[in-house]
Design an enzyme around this catalytic site. Structure first.
Site, short mmCIF file in Angstrom:
data_model
loop_
_atom_site.label_atom_id
_atom_site.label_comp_id
_atom_site.label_asym_id
_atom_site.label_seq_id
_atom_site.Cartn_x
_atom_site.Cartn_y
_atom_site.Cartn_z
N ASP A 126 -35.17 11.35 -20.36
CA ASP A 126 -34.97 12.78 -20.64
C ASP A 126 -33.58 13.24 -20.20
O ASP A 126 -32.95 14.08 -20.86
CB ASP A 126 -36.05 13.62 -19.97
CG ASP A 126 -36.15 13.39 -18.46
OD1 ASP A 126 -35.71 12.34 -17.98
OD2 ASP A 126 -36.72 14.27 -17.77
N GLY A 186 -33.69 8.47 -15.98
CA GLY A 186 -34.77 8.93 -16.85
C GLY A 186 -34.28 9.19 -18.26
O GLY A 186 -33.19 9.74 -18.46
N THR A 233 -40.99 18.94 -13.63
CA THR A 233 -41.81 18.60 -12.48
C THR A 233 -40.89 18.30 -11.29
O THR A 233 -41.14 18.72 -10.16
CB THR A 233 -42.69 17.38 -12.80
OG1 THR A 233 -43.44 17.66 -13.99
CG2 THR A 233 -43.65 17.10 -11.66
N TYR A 240 -24.08 5.28 -14.02
CA TYR A 240 -25.06 5.01 -12.96
C TYR A 240 -24.91 3.56 -12.52
O TYR A 240 -24.62 2.68 -13.33
CB TYR A 240 -26.46 5.24 -13.51
CG TYR A 240 -27.36 6.13 -12.68
CD1 TYR A 240 -26.97 7.42 -12.34
CD2 TYR A 240 -28.62 5.69 -12.27
CE1 TYR A 240 -27.81 8.25 -11.60
CE2 TYR A 240 -29.46 6.51 -11.54
CZ TYR A 240 -29.05 7.78 -11.20
OH TYR A 240 -29.88 8.60 -10.46
N THR A 296 -45.50 16.47 -16.50
CA THR A 296 -46.52 17.52 -16.61
C THR A 296 -46.93 17.78 -18.05
O THR A 296 -48.12 17.91 -18.35
CB THR A 296 -46.01 18.83 -15.97
OG1 THR A 296 -45.63 18.58 -14.62
CG2 THR A 296 -47.08 19.90 -16.01
#
Length: 249
Positions: free
Chosen positions: A109, A107, A132, A100, A10
């Site tokens: 971020d 991501g 978002t 992971y 966003t």
């Protein structure tokens, strides 16, 4: 001075870092159709508005979850800032072990937030980022990034509710005076506010159970402060976590 740029779905958050301090920060709408010149002029205008000498920038670092904007953004930095930016990837050296299954799926971020949280707080940690999408990230006491949960963001949920119903209006996301709404707007606000706070608490509680130990819960992102007022599990709000992480990296 370091130019910090975090590209979300966003908004793009931008920071100018001098030493250990974020001297100024700005936001602009994420627009995949912007040209490099439009982005570059906007960046320079931010610095001019705050009377910061852009020529003092000695490095630029970018994290992004929006691949289509990256060509224009990196080209803007080369043309208007005059340097090659560092782009954070899952393979970047961050002093972080990612557990992971496929680290490339995480991501940027989320990893940047983890780097900052480990530096600032005692592990284990759970980071809740209200963007978002709302993401929940778990870091164990060995400073390993374990993974987490991805939940549709509050605004996405509201947009879906409005778009998929015939009579429900678009509303302001806010805490209503009571949970039993006596109007459509109050009822929707109660659902968004209390429903989301309850979801956060339920997910965090189950994550702590799986971690097998208590964890500090940090909230960041646009709606963190509002939801944290109702949440029983959020310990602290850190709105500058992502820029801090970029600075550290």
């Amino acid at each position: 001075m370091i130019l910090l740029i975090d590209v979300g779905n966003t908004n793009v958050t931008i920071g100018a870092c001098e030493g250990d301090n974020i001297a100024a920060s700005w936001r602009m709408t994420t627009n995949k159709d912007q040209t490099s010149d439009e982005i570059g002029v906007t960046l320079r205008n931010f610095f001019t508005y705050n009377a910061i000498d852009i020529s003092k920038i000695t490095g630029t670092i970018i994290s992004s979850v929006v691949p289509p904007i990256m060509y224009s953004l990196t080209h803007a930095v080369r043309k208007y800032i005059g340097m090659e930016p560092i782009v954070v990837k899952s393979t970047s050296k961050m002093g972080l072990t990612v557990k992971y299954d496929n680290p490339k799926e995480v991501g940027a971020d989320r990893l940047v937030n983890a780097v900052a949280a480990i530096k600032k707080y005692k592990t284990p940690l759970i980071i809740v980022d209200f963007g978002t999408a709302t993401t929940f990230c778990a870091i164990n006491s060995s400073n390993e990034y374990l993974g987490g949960v991805i939940l549709p963001g509050v605004k996405i949920s509201l947009n879906a509710l409005v778009e998929k119903t015939a009579k429900l209006p678009r509303i302001e996301i806010a805490k209503p005076e009571k949970i039993i709404g006596t109007s459509t707007v109050e009822s929707m606000q109660a659902g968004m506010y209390y429903g989301y706070a309850g979801s956060v608490d339920n997910i965090v509680t189950k994550m702590k159970e799986e971690l097998g130990e208590d964890a500090t819960v940090i909230a960041t992102g646009g709606l963190a402060r509002m939801i944290a007022k109702e949440s029983k599990t959020i310990d602290t709000i850190d709105s500058g976590l992502t820029l801090e992480g970029l600075k550290i990296i």
